[in-house]
Motif scaffolding. Structure first.
Motif, mmCIF file in Angstrom:
data_model
loop_
_atom_site.group_PDB
_atom_site.id
_atom_site.type_symbol
_atom_site.label_atom_id
_atom_site.label_comp_id
_atom_site.label_asym_id
_atom_site.label_seq_id
_atom_site.Cartn_x
_atom_site.Cartn_y
_atom_site.Cartn_z
ATOM 1 N N ARG A 69 0.845 -1.192 0.000
ATOM 2 C CA ARG A 69 0.000 0.000 0.000
ATOM 3 C C ARG A 69 0.880 1.242 0.000
ATOM 4 O O ARG A 69 1.845 1.337 0.755
ATOM 5 C CB ARG A 69 -0.922 0.011 1.225
ATOM 6 C CG ARG A 69 -1.885 1.189 1.255
ATOM 7 C CD ARG A 69 -2.789 1.099 2.466
ATOM 8 N NE ARG A 69 -3.730 2.214 2.521
ATOM 9 C CZ ARG A 69 -3.446 3.389 3.073
ATOM 10 N NH1 ARG A 69 -2.255 3.578 3.645
ATOM 11 N NH2 ARG A 69 -4.340 4.358 3.081
ATOM 12 N N LEU A 70 0.550 2.203 -0.864
ATOM 13 C CA LEU A 70 1.303 3.439 -0.981
ATOM 14 C C LEU A 70 0.554 4.542 -0.251
ATOM 15 O O LEU A 70 -0.643 4.739 -0.456
ATOM 16 C CB LEU A 70 1.493 3.808 -2.452
ATOM 17 C CG LEU A 70 2.612 4.809 -2.778
ATOM 18 C CD1 LEU A 70 3.959 4.228 -2.408
ATOM 19 C CD2 LEU A 70 2.583 5.177 -4.250
ATOM 20 N N GLU A 71 1.261 5.246 0.619
ATOM 21 C CA GLU A 71 0.648 6.305 1.404
ATOM 22 C C GLU A 71 0.261 7.487 0.515
ATOM 23 O O GLU A 71 0.801 7.679 -0.578
ATOM 24 C CB GLU A 71 1.593 6.771 2.505
ATOM 25 C CG GLU A 71 1.964 5.688 3.508
ATOM 26 C CD GLU A 71 0.764 5.234 4.320
ATOM 27 O OE1 GLU A 71 -0.193 6.037 4.450
ATOM 28 O OE2 GLU A 71 0.773 4.104 4.810
ATOM 29 N N SER A 72 -0.691 8.270 1.015
ATOM 30 C CA SER A 72 -1.159 9.426 0.255
ATOM 31 C C SER A 72 -0.064 10.478 0.097
ATOM 32 O O SER A 72 -0.027 11.184 -0.910
ATOM 33 C CB SER A 72 -2.377 10.037 0.954
ATOM 34 O OG SER A 72 -2.046 10.424 2.285
ATOM 35 N N GLU A 73 0.859 10.567 1.075
ATOM 36 C CA GLU A 73 1.951 11.531 0.947
ATOM 37 C C GLU A 73 2.857 11.176 -0.225
ATOM 38 O O GLU A 73 3.313 12.050 -0.961
ATOM 39 C CB GLU A 73 2.778 11.578 2.238
ATOM 40 C CG GLU A 73 2.062 12.210 3.422
ATOM 41 C CD GLU A 73 1.106 11.256 4.090
ATOM 42 O OE1 GLU A 73 1.053 10.081 3.667
ATOM 43 O OE2 GLU A 73 0.397 11.681 5.033
ATOM 44 N N ALA A 74 3.097 9.873 -0.431
ATOM 45 C CA ALA A 74 3.920 9.456 -1.558
ATOM 46 C C ALA A 74 3.222 9.733 -2.886
ATOM 47 O O ALA A 74 3.862 10.164 -3.862
ATOM 48 C CB ALA A 74 4.264 7.971 -1.439
ATOM 49 N N VAL A 75 1.916 9.487 -2.949
ATOM 50 C CA VAL A 75 1.167 9.786 -4.179
ATOM 51 C C VAL A 75 1.194 11.282 -4.458
ATOM 52 O O VAL A 75 1.364 11.717 -5.616
ATOM 53 C CB VAL A 75 -0.278 9.273 -4.054
ATOM 54 C CG1 VAL A 75 -1.081 9.615 -5.296
ATOM 55 C CG2 VAL A 75 -0.300 7.773 -3.812
ATOM 56 N N ASN A 76 1.041 12.085 -3.434
ATOM 57 C CA ASN A 76 1.081 13.534 -3.624
ATOM 58 C C ASN A 76 2.456 13.994 -4.069
ATOM 59 O O ASN A 76 2.588 14.918 -4.883
ATOM 60 C CB ASN A 76 0.676 14.230 -2.327
ATOM 61 C CG ASN A 76 0.279 15.663 -2.540
ATOM 62 O OD1 ASN A 76 -0.167 16.045 -3.627
ATOM 63 N ND2 ASN A 76 0.405 16.477 -1.520
ATOM 64 N N SER A 77 3.501 13.372 -3.564
ATOM 65 C CA SER A 77 4.856 13.733 -4.011
ATOM 66 C C SER A 77 5.066 13.372 -5.475
ATOM 67 O O SER A 77 5.741 14.101 -6.212
ATOM 68 C CB SER A 77 5.884 13.016 -3.137
ATOM 69 O OG SER A 77 5.794 11.605 -3.305
ATOM 70 N N ILE A 78 4.479 12.260 -5.931
ATOM 71 C CA ILE A 78 4.593 11.896 -7.354
ATOM 72 C C ILE A 78 3.890 12.936 -8.219
ATOM 73 O O ILE A 78 4.409 13.349 -9.276
ATOM 74 C CB ILE A 78 4.007 10.487 -7.570
ATOM 75 C CG1 ILE A 78 4.866 9.432 -6.869
ATOM 76 C CG2 ILE A 78 3.890 10.172 -9.059
ATOM 77 C CD1 ILE A 78 4.278 8.038 -6.918
ATOM 78 N N ARG A 79 2.722 13.397 -7.794
ATOM 79 C CA ARG A 79 1.996 14.410 -8.556
ATOM 80 C C ARG A 79 2.804 15.698 -8.682
ATOM 81 O O ARG A 79 2.933 16.266 -9.767
ATOM 82 C CB ARG A 79 0.651 14.700 -7.894
ATOM 83 C CG ARG A 79 -0.305 13.515 -7.900
ATOM 84 C CD ARG A 79 -1.525 13.743 -7.032
ATOM 85 N NE ARG A 79 -2.323 14.862 -7.493
ATOM 86 C CZ ARG A 79 -2.522 15.982 -6.803
ATOM 87 N NH1 ARG A 79 -1.968 16.132 -5.604
ATOM 88 N NH2 ARG A 79 -3.270 16.948 -7.284
#
Length: 535
Positions: free
Chosen positions: A179-189
């Protein structure tokens, strides 16, 4: 012959068939262990050269290592390559100079070779490919991301813009491990958005291998984005105060003896307040005007002629002069003053942003005191522990006041403190660990033990084999068999042992025993001599 070899041959001759077989098996086992240790010690220490490689990069690296004649190992999954420890850094530099591993896509190395005659469309396509490849490599280095692919769509450069407001967009496909945390997804964006001109984080879609859109909850919607940020802010505020109280109660009550939950009422409205206040009693002079008018009146008369003629009286034939009318001068003086007063006015402009804390409340559970162990009396079975007395209302009220002060609450006069902080003493249930967590912890412990034991297993086996071999070598002696009285045939002329009763040992009988079983007779004689010396 060497005396040592003679003693070995003599010892071997004294051993029985079972003892000889045991020694041969032990010697073979020791030789095998020593050979295995020698082979194992000569093996190089392999370390990871590259991990989580794709098939294309792994095949290229293995081919390069085979061409150089470097010993290597490939992991079970095929994506990990191990080489000797003393060659890891050198091989990494050599492979990096050759552009290995290259990753899933092509990066800026596409421009390393000069290509003439390419159209502007091809150049822009290559530039787009280079950005996509570099971003995919960078995202693939994040924890929890196995691989990534980036697709960027940029509007075409046209002289005449037919469609206004066309902006670039991007899509990111990632393969996650777990599972990927929302902070990591936001950093990718934000990573992709800052790498492309004119691209905003809202226009970047992140999708995983299961078909879930990970970026849908992070889109900066005027309502949803504000609400999600306020929820995260509320969680941060509540966690901060809860940890603050738990950190204060833990040294007093003990670890895990208090559970604190804080509820915060957050002001989520933004407002601008402009306030004008007038003070009718306080007045100040705003303007003042002073006007001054001055008028004056003066009368003047003219006298006769001057000189000798005028002062000579009664000249004959002279007529008396006629009197002249007086002249009057008027002057007027007037003053005027005008004063304007202003009422005292106070203007206040206050801008309030969301995030203010309206109120705080807390719920605290305190564990009951542990039972007091009974004193141990010698000779008696241990008594059950005595239950500890519950906390008094005064003690609970003291803890409640401490929590209120830690939260910075100021209760109003006559306000019930239990409305602000609910504190209750109760017995905690034992923590039940999930079976899956137990199995994972057990597997990790077993794996750690196996890794630790594997390092010293070979040495322990060798030492154990040597110890067993020497132990057997020292203990394997001829059995102290007493001298047997042989039943000799009557025709031989020798003595014959009677079937019952003691038989005397004659020199002839002793010679016959030595001839038939010299080892047993020698052992028996040594035992007899030792027993005679002790007696």
């Amino acid at each position: 012959m060497n005396p040592f070899l003679q003693s070995i041959v003599a010892l071997w001759g004294q051993l029985g068939i079972n003892q000889r077989v045991s020694l041969i098996v032990a010697a073979v086992a020791v030789a095998g262990v020593v050979t295995g240790l020698t082979v194992w010690s000569n093996q190089p220490d392999y370390q990871l050269l590259y991990g989580r490689l794709k098939e294309k990069d792994a095949a290229a690296i293995v081919t390069n290592l085979q061409a150089q004649g470097v010993k290597h190992r490939v992991g079970l999954t095929g994506g990990n390559i191990y080489v000797p420890a003393d060659q890891v850094h050198r091989l990494r530099m050599e492979l990096a100079a050759k552009g290995l591993p290259g990753g899933d896509g092509v990066g800026y190395e596409i421009f390393d070779k000069g290509q003439f005659g390419l159209s502007d469309f091809v150049q822009r396509t290559n530039y787009n490919r280079a950005i996509q490849g570099e971003l995919a490599r960078t995202i693939g280095q994040l924890d929890g991301v196995a691989s990534a692919r980036v697709m960027i769509v940029q509007p075409e450069n046209r002289l005449l813009l037919t469609e206004q407001g066309v902006k670039p967009t991007a899509s990111v496909f990632i393969e996650v491990n777990g599972r990927l945390e929302s902070e990591a997804v936001n950093s990718i964006r934000h990573l992709v958005a800052n790498a492309v001109q004119g691209l905003s984080p809202d226009e970047v879609a992140v999708v995983d291998q299961r078909g879930r859109v990970l970026s849908s909850e992070l889109k900066e919607d005027p309502l949803l984005g504000s609400a999600s940020s306020l929820i995260r802010y509320r969680q941060q505020v509540e966690d901060y105060f809860a940890k603050k109280i738990e950190g204060m109660l833990t040294p007093v009550l003990g670890v895990g003896q208090a559970i604190v939950r804080v509820s915060a009422d957050i002001d989520n409205e933004s407002a601008t307040l402009i306030e004008d206040k007038f003070d009718p009693e306080g007045s100040v002079i705003r303007s003042q005007t002073n006007t001054e008018d001055s008028n004056s009146s003066q009368e003047a008369r003219k006298s006769g002629a001057t000189g000798v003629a005028a002062n000579t009286p009664g000249a004959p034939g002279a007529a008396a002069p006629a009197p002249e009318a007086p002249s009057v001068t008027n002057a007027q003086n007037r003053k005027n003053q005008t004063i304007s007063y202003e009422i005292n006015r106070k203007t206040t402009n206050v801008k309030r942003n969301p995030g203010g804390i309206k109120s705080l409340s807390a719920a605290v559970f305190v564990a009951a005191r542990p039972p007091v162990p009974a004193p141990v009396v010698a000779g008696q079975p241990p008594a059950p522990p005595t239950p500890a007395p519950a906390r008094t209302p005064a003690e609970l009220d003291g803890l409640r006041r401490i929590v209120i002060n830690a939260l910075g609450l100021k209760p109003a006069a006559g306000q019930n403190l239990e409305e602000l902080v609910s504190l209750q003493e109760t017995a905690f249930q034992p923590v039940v660990v999930d079976e899956q967590i137990k199995s994972m912890a057990k597997e990790s412990r077993v794996q750690g033990w196996v890794e630790t034991a594997s390092r010293y297993l070979a040495v322990a086996i060798a030492l154990g084999a040597f110890f067993i071999f020497f132990k057997m070598l020292r203990t394997q002696r001829p059995e102290p068999v007493p001298v047997e009285l042989l039943s000799l045939d009557g025709s031989s002329g020798g003595s014959r042992a009677a079937s019952n009763g003691p038989v005397s040992l004659t020199p002839e009988l002793l010679n016959e025993l030595i001839r038939q079983k010299p080892a047993n007779v020698g052992t028996a004689l040594r035992d007899w001599v030792a027993a005679a010396k002790r007696n």
